[in-house]
Design an enzyme around this catalytic site. Structure first.
Site, PDB file in Angstrom:
ATOM      1  N   ASP A 214       7.473 -46.279  -9.261  1.00  0.00           N
ATOM      2  CA  ASP A 214       7.092 -47.556  -8.655  1.00  0.00           C
ATOM      3  C   ASP A 214       7.810 -47.673  -7.319  1.00  0.00           C
ATOM      4  OD1 ASP A 214       6.119 -50.021  -8.120  1.00  0.00           O
ATOM      5  OD2 ASP A 214       7.164 -51.071  -9.719  1.00  0.00           O
ATOM      6  N   ALA A 215       7.211 -47.024  -6.311  1.00  0.00           N
ATOM      7  CA  ALA A 215       7.856 -46.891  -5.010  1.00  0.00           C
ATOM      8  C   ALA A 215       7.161 -47.699  -3.919  1.00  0.00           C
ATOM      9  CB  ALA A 215       7.892 -45.420  -4.601  1.00  0.00           C
ATOM     10  N   LYS A 216       5.878 -48.022  -4.138  1.00  0.00           N
ATOM     11  CA  LYS A 216       5.076 -48.803  -3.180  1.00  0.00           C
ATOM     12  C   LYS A 216       5.161 -48.207  -1.781  1.00  0.00           C
ATOM     13  CE  LYS A 216       5.565 -53.000  -5.947  1.00  0.00           C
ATOM     14  NZ  LYS A 216       6.522 -52.460  -6.941  1.00  0.00           N
ATOM     15  N   ARG A 217       4.949 -46.906  -1.703  1.00  0.00           N
ATOM     16  CA  ARG A 217       4.980 -46.216  -0.422  1.00  0.00           C
ATOM     17  C   ARG A 217       3.649 -46.399   0.318  1.00  0.00           C
ATOM     18  NH1 ARG A 217       9.958 -46.260  -1.637  1.00  0.00           N
ATOM     19  NH2 ARG A 217      11.207 -44.359  -1.589  1.00  0.00           N
TER      20      ARG A 217
ATOM     21  N   THR B 128       3.071 -45.620  -7.035  1.00  0.00           N
ATOM     22  CA  THR B 128       2.406 -46.807  -6.501  1.00  0.00           C
ATOM     23  C   THR B 128       2.394 -46.730  -4.978  1.00  0.00           C
ATOM     24  OG1 THR B 128       4.476 -48.081  -6.571  1.00  0.00           O
ATOM     25  CG2 THR B 128       3.007 -48.261  -8.473  1.00  0.00           C
TER      26      THR B 128
END
Length: 272
Positions: A91-94, A118
């Site tokens: 869950d890094a939202k890169r 993510t």
């Protein structure tokens, strides 16, 4: 992990539970703080307690990278400890320009070997497609998030009549298939899953917000489940911080099992 393999795990465990490993040194039980690696020790015991009841684990990368090199080491050990038949989510939202996204993709898929990551969609095609170039790896694209600020942009109506999150769903399906692309949809917006399913009927959805954030599991299943389940419902604080005492692992197990039993009933109802 392939779509078929993920669905087989859901049927086998009668569960679509994802456990979020948002491991915070200020919240873990005090007796673990004297261990060599408190973050990993906490995660290890949580995994031992919950692995029978979940099909995915989702470490929130911010809780590890804030600790520098030691945090990344704890994350790598955690990832290696997770059973191989359980889906893993970074869950890094890169999301950045293409060559930068390619480096992020290599970090999480080649170096660390997560199953998925993510990704934020708002820089468009070239910021997302580098993550889609890896076999049996998944992009989980932010679509309609559960935070209050998500309403600032995601629900805005465009000139073509679609809301912004609907345009994200439509356009992104040109980039990847149902075998490599999932979407994040917050559980606190459960009714919106009807709209999500109009545009993405067959995709898996990662649904955070059940538990501490107040999302309702039955509503999520009612509005969001498809004939392959199509849901990974995440609970973080409601499971891993069910207790701050020496029984934290036992209480986490109880919380995970409770959700799994609810999911078993819902799967039997909707996957007839």
């Amino acid at each position: 992990m392939t779509r078929k393999e993920l669905f087989e795990q859901i049927k086998k465990k009668e569960s679509f539970l994802c456990v979020g490993l948002d491991t915070d040194l200020s919240k873990i039980p005090p007796h673990l703080l004297d261990t060599k690696d408190p973050i990993f020790e906490f995660n290890k015991q949580i995994i031992d307690a919950t692995a029978d009841y979940c099909v995915a684990y989702k470490p929130n990368i911010a809780f590890y990278e804030c600790l520098g090199a030691k945090g990344w080491e704890s994350l790598q050990k955690t990832l290696e400890y997770i059973p191989k038949d359980i889906f893993t989510i970074a869950d890094a939202k890169r999301g950045d320009i293409g060559n930068t996204s390619r480096m992020y993709a290599q970090a999480f898929f080649e170096n660390m070997n997560f199953d998925s990551v993510t990704v934020a969609p708002y820089m468009g095609n070239d910021s997302v497609t580098p993550f889609l170039e890896f076999d049996n790896k998944w992009v989980i694209l932010l679509a309609l998030t559960s935070n209050q600020g998500g309403l600032d942009f995601q629900m805005h109506e465009l000139t073509n009549g679609k809301r912004l999150f609907e345009e994200v769903l439509t356009k992104s399906q040109e980039w990847g298939s149902t075998d490599q692309l999932m979407y994040v949809v917050g559980a606190t917006r459960a009714e919106s899953l009807l709209d999500i399913r109009k545009y993405a009927p067959d995709h898996f959805l990662l649904v955070p917000g059940v538990g501490a954030q107040g999302g309702d599991l039955a509503s999520v299943a009612k509005y969001g489940m498809n004939d392959h389940c199509g849901l990974l419902v995440n609970s973080s604080r409601g499971i891993i911080y069910a207790s701050n005492g020496e029984d934290f692992d036992e209480q986490a197990q109880n919380a995970a099992q409770t959700l799994q039993q609810e999911m078993k009933v819902l799967l039997a109802e909707y996957l007839k």
